[in-house]
Design a protein around this motif. Structure first.
Motif, PDB file in Angstrom:
ATOM      1  N   VAL A 290       0.808  -1.218   0.000  1.00 19.68           N
ATOM      2  CA  VAL A 290       0.000   0.000   0.000  1.00 19.68           C
ATOM      3  C   VAL A 290       0.844   1.273   0.000  1.00 19.68           C
ATOM      4  O   VAL A 290       0.301   2.363  -0.090  1.00 19.68           O
ATOM      5  CB  VAL A 290      -0.995   0.016   1.181  1.00 19.68           C
ATOM      6  CG1 VAL A 290      -2.009  -1.099   1.027  1.00 19.68           C
ATOM      7  CG2 VAL A 290      -0.283  -0.072   2.512  1.00 19.68           C
ATOM      8  N   SER A 291       2.163   1.128   0.094  1.00 20.99           N
ATOM      9  CA  SER A 291       3.032   2.300   0.127  1.00 20.99           C
ATOM     10  C   SER A 291       4.322   1.989  -0.616  1.00 20.99           C
ATOM     11  O   SER A 291       4.834   0.874  -0.501  1.00 20.99           O
ATOM     12  CB  SER A 291       3.335   2.662   1.583  1.00 20.99           C
ATOM     13  OG  SER A 291       4.171   3.775   1.661  1.00 20.99           O
ATOM     14  N   PRO A 292       4.878   2.880  -1.379  1.00 20.42           N
ATOM     15  CA  PRO A 292       4.484   4.270  -1.595  1.00 20.42           C
ATOM     16  C   PRO A 292       3.295   4.418  -2.534  1.00 20.42           C
ATOM     17  O   PRO A 292       2.672   5.477  -2.587  1.00 20.42           O
ATOM     18  CB  PRO A 292       5.726   4.907  -2.207  1.00 20.42           C
ATOM     19  CG  PRO A 292       6.404   3.790  -2.929  1.00 20.42           C
ATOM     20  CD  PRO A 292       6.110   2.558  -2.113  1.00 20.42           C
ATOM     21  N   THR A 293       2.947   3.357  -3.275  1.00 16.61           N
ATOM     22  CA  THR A 293       1.727   3.353  -4.081  1.00 16.61           C
ATOM     23  C   THR A 293       1.024   2.026  -3.852  1.00 16.61           C
ATOM     24  O   THR A 293       1.625   1.064  -3.390  1.00 16.61           O
ATOM     25  CB  THR A 293       2.041   3.492  -5.589  1.00 16.61           C
ATOM     26  OG1 THR A 293       2.857   2.390  -5.999  1.00 16.61           O
ATOM     27  CG2 THR A 293       2.739   4.817  -5.908  1.00 16.61           C
ATOM     28  N   VAL A 294      -0.246   1.986  -4.172  1.00 20.07           N
ATOM     29  CA  VAL A 294      -1.006   0.747  -4.080  1.00 20.07           C
ATOM     30  C   VAL A 294      -0.658  -0.085  -5.314  1.00 20.07           C
ATOM     31  O   VAL A 294      -0.886   0.338  -6.444  1.00 20.07           O
ATOM     32  CB  VAL A 294      -2.517   1.033  -4.011  1.00 20.07           C
ATOM     33  CG1 VAL A 294      -3.302  -0.267  -4.002  1.00 20.07           C
ATOM     34  CG2 VAL A 294      -2.841   1.875  -2.788  1.00 20.07           C
ATOM     35  N   ARG A 295      -0.069  -1.256  -5.083  1.00 25.60           N
ATOM     36  CA  ARG A 295       0.413  -2.093  -6.180  1.00 25.60           C
ATOM     37  C   ARG A 295       0.155  -3.555  -5.838  1.00 25.60           C
ATOM     38  O   ARG A 295       0.266  -3.953  -4.685  1.00 25.60           O
ATOM     39  CB  ARG A 295       1.905  -1.875  -6.378  1.00 25.60           C
ATOM     40  CG  ARG A 295       2.530  -2.745  -7.462  1.00 25.60           C
ATOM     41  CD  ARG A 295       3.994  -2.413  -7.660  1.00 25.60           C
ATOM     42  NE  ARG A 295       4.105  -1.229  -8.487  1.00 25.60           N
ATOM     43  CZ  ARG A 295       5.216  -0.848  -9.105  1.00 25.60           C
ATOM     44  NH1 ARG A 295       6.333  -1.539  -8.957  1.00 25.60           N
ATOM     45  NH2 ARG A 295       5.233   0.238  -9.848  1.00 25.60           N
ATOM     46  N   TYR A 296      -0.180  -4.348  -6.842  1.00 26.42           N
ATOM     47  CA  TYR A 296      -0.318  -5.784  -6.631  1.00 26.42           C
ATOM     48  C   TYR A 296       0.131  -6.546  -7.859  1.00 26.42           C
ATOM     49  O   TYR A 296       0.134  -6.034  -8.973  1.00 26.42           O
ATOM     50  CB  TYR A 296      -1.754  -6.175  -6.262  1.00 26.42           C
ATOM     51  CG  TYR A 296      -2.719  -6.138  -7.430  1.00 26.42           C
ATOM     52  CD1 TYR A 296      -2.882  -7.247  -8.249  1.00 26.42           C
ATOM     53  CD2 TYR A 296      -3.439  -4.985  -7.712  1.00 26.42           C
ATOM     54  CE1 TYR A 296      -3.760  -7.211  -9.326  1.00 26.42           C
ATOM     55  CE2 TYR A 296      -4.312  -4.939  -8.787  1.00 26.42           C
ATOM     56  CZ  TYR A 296      -4.469  -6.060  -9.586  1.00 26.42           C
ATOM     57  OH  TYR A 296      -5.327  -6.012 -10.652  1.00 26.42           O
TER      58      TYR A 296
END
Length: 142
Positions: A73-79
Motif C-alpha cells: 500500500v506504500s508508496p503506491t497501491v500495487r499488486y
C-alpha cells in the motif's frame, strides 16, 4: 495501470508475504487462501515450502496448480497475482529452508528459526510453480 513484465517480475522478486490460493476438492468449500513465504527470481519459476500432508499441500497436489497474490500500500497501491501449474515437488532441505528464511528474516534470526522449523514443522516439500497467467496494477497514491 498494468505493470510491465519487468516491473511485475521485479515486484514479485521482493520479499512480500503472498496470499496463496488453491481450489480444494471438498464440496461446499471455497478456495483455500493462506499467507505464505515464497521464492522467485525474475524470469524463473516460483517455489514454496509446505507440509505434504497439510491441507495446502494436499490441495495443491490435487489441483496441480495454485495462485499467489502479493500487494503493498506504500508508496503506491500495487499488486501482482500469478497463477500456474505445479512443475515439480521435491523434498525440502535445510539449505532451501535457510534460503527462504534469509529472504524474510534478519540474519541474526535465521539460525534460530531454521532450528525451530526443522523441529516443529515436520516433513516439508518444495513445490515449484511455472508462472503462466499474470495480473498486475499500480493504482498510484491514495
Amino acid at each position: 495501470m498494468a505493470l510491465t513484465r519487468e516491473e511485475r517480475e521485479q515486484f514479485l522478486a521482493e520479499p512480500h508475504v503472498a496470499a496463496l490460493a488453491v481450489n480444494v476438492a471438498e464440496r461446499d468449500r471455497s478456495p483455500l487462501t493462506v499467507p505464505i513465504w515464497y521464492q522467485y527470481r525474475p524470469g524463473g519459476d516460483i517455489w514454496i515450502m509446505t507440509g505434504p500432508n497439510s491441507r495446502k499441500g494436499k490441495s495443491i497436489a490435487e489441483a496441480g496448480r495454485f495462485c499467489l497474490m502479493v500487494d503493498r500500500v506504500s508508496p503506491t497501491v500495487r499488486y501482482v497475482s500469478v497463477e500456474g501449474p505445479v512443475i515439480s515437488t521435491v523434498p525440502a532441505t535445510r539449505e532451501r529452508l535457510v534460503e527462504m528464511s534469509s529472504r524474510y528474516l534478519s540474519a541474526e534470526k535465521v539460525d534460530g528459526y531454521v532450528d525451530f522449523a526443522l523441529k516443529e514443522h515436520g516433513e516439508q516439500v518444495i513445490i515449484h510453480m511455472r508462472p503462466q497467467r499474470w495480473l498486475s496494477s499500480d493504482l498510484g497514491e491514495f
